[in-house]
Design an enzyme around this catalytic site. Structure first.
Site, PDB file in Angstrom:
ATOM      1  N   PRO A   2       0.804  -1.220   0.000  1.00 44.95           N
ATOM      2  CA  PRO A   2       0.000   0.000   0.000  1.00 44.95           C
ATOM      3  C   PRO A   2       0.835   1.267   0.000  1.00 44.95           C
ATOM      4  CG  PRO A   2      -0.269  -1.307   2.018  1.00 44.95           C
ATOM      5  CD  PRO A   2       0.980  -1.726   1.352  1.00 44.95           C
ATOM      6  N   GLU A   3       0.430   2.163  -0.823  1.00 49.83           N
ATOM      7  CA  GLU A   3       0.962   3.520  -0.769  1.00 49.83           C
ATOM      8  C   GLU A   3      -0.123   4.387  -0.147  1.00 49.83           C
ATOM      9  OE1 GLU A   3       3.006   4.844  -4.276  1.00 49.83           O
ATOM     10  OE2 GLU A   3       3.242   2.804  -5.000  1.00 49.83           O
ATOM     11  N   HIS A  99      -2.214 -15.828   8.081  1.00 53.48           N
ATOM     12  CA  HIS A  99      -1.522 -14.553   8.293  1.00 53.48           C
ATOM     13  C   HIS A  99      -2.375 -13.475   8.969  1.00 53.48           C
ATOM     14  CE1 HIS A  99       1.638 -16.333   5.981  1.00 53.48           C
ATOM     15  NE2 HIS A  99       0.913 -16.365   4.894  1.00 53.48           N
ATOM     16  N   ARG A 118       3.714 -10.890   4.510  1.00 52.43           N
ATOM     17  CA  ARG A 118       5.157 -10.670   4.478  1.00 52.43           C
ATOM     18  C   ARG A 118       5.713 -10.089   5.770  1.00 52.43           C
ATOM     19  NH1 ARG A 118       6.559  -7.988  -1.199  1.00 52.43           N
ATOM     20  NH2 ARG A 118       8.669  -8.244  -0.447  1.00 52.43           N
TER      21      ARG A 118
END
Length: 279
Positions: A2-3, A99, A118
């Site tokens: 995400p930006e 996750h 991640r």
DNA sequence: AGTGCGGCCTGTCCGC
DNA sequence: TGCGGACAGGCCGCAC
């Protein structure tokens, strides 16, 4: 992942469900994140969410103590989505996913789950006003704020030989511009990504500021960019990928001049540009 | 001081 | 079908 537009989309997605709700419980299922999720996040339990906001790509959930609710910043949760993090709103009995790291249970029965394959994300507690956090202290201005303007960028770039793309992605210069939107903004502004930051004129920095704002605002309007896996808290994808002019379009025609879009690695990141339109 | 790079992780995709 | 390697939207910390 995400930006800034994706973080903003996430913020807008979770705010209605969380604002003014009391946190009943916090469950840590896997503390392994960039900063290990510590016991201190439990300090938020029993507190109410007075405000949700964003600084750079950090999501801030202010939970002032019950005995002094006016001190909005006295403690809160700080969340960063890293490269692959996401938040989703769900019912407490909805099935867990691989996750899922942390879960916030609200007294009204709603559940907020932080998922991050991640593990580059952050879910942490900070006692003091959020702007004093070491990770937030040195950050540059918001790209959509007034402090981000042509003269500011031009002044900061003076004498720098670093590629203008890396300069634009430097969070001490301006926050929130990641790898996708840096390529997009530079294309829109007609500036070659490898050009030395110190060799871009004031006039062109004015153009770059406008282009950056335009790209980010449009992406927010479209609910962010879904390339692989980004979804908003209601599991909806973002639609800005359809608007991308150069990102992941190597070999395809530039939408302005028809020349082939090039791909090149700059600062270990894939960069897309048009040699004809960008100088 | 500015600059460039390694590393943190998992998942996916591609070529062999 | 399996396997290795490259790559992916972020960002810190370190060496030069």
């Amino acid at each position: 992942m995400p930006e800034l537009p994706e973080v903003e989309t996430t913020l807008r997605g979770i705010t209605p469900a969380l604002l003014n709700q009391r946190i009943a419980a916090i469950t840590v299922r896997n503390p392994a994140l960039r900063i290990p999720v510590g016991e201190s996040v439990r300090k938020a339990c029993g507190r109410s969410i007075a405000r949700l906001h964003r600084r750079a790509k950090y999501l801030l959930i202010d939970t002032p103590p019950a005995d002094n609710p006016s001190r909005e910043d006295d403690g809160g949760l700080m969340i960063h989505l890293g490269m692959s993090g996401s938040l989703r709103i769900c019912a407490p009995d909805s099935p867990l996913r691989r996750h899922d790291h942390v879960e916030l249970s609200l007294q009204n029965g709603v559940c907020l789950r932080f998922n991050d394959p991640r593990r580059f994300g952050i879910f942490t507690w900070w006692d003091a006003p959020s702007e004093t956090h070491p990770l937030l202290r040195e950050l540059g201005p918001e790209p959509l704020g007034k402090a981000f303007n042509g003269p500011y960028l031009h002044r900061r770039a003076r004498g720098l030989r670093v590629a203008v793309k890396n300069f634009l992605m430097d969070s001490r210069v301006v926050v929130g511009v990641g790898n996708i939107y840096a390529s997009e903004a530079l294309h829109l502004a007609g500036i070659h990504p490898v050009r030395a930051a110190g060799r871009v004129s004031l006039a062109r920095y004015e153009t770059l500021v406008a282009a950056t704002r335009e790209v980010l605002q449009e992406a927010i309007r479209q609910g962010g960019t879904t390339l692989r896996d980004f979804t908003a808290p209601d599991s909806q994808p973002g639609y800005f990928a359809q608007e991308l002019r150069v990102y992941e379009r190597a070999g395809e025609p530039c939408l302005r001049c028809g020349a082939q879009v090039r791909k090149r690695v700059i600062g270990q990141r894939s960069t897309y540009f048009c040699v004809n339109c960008q100088r």
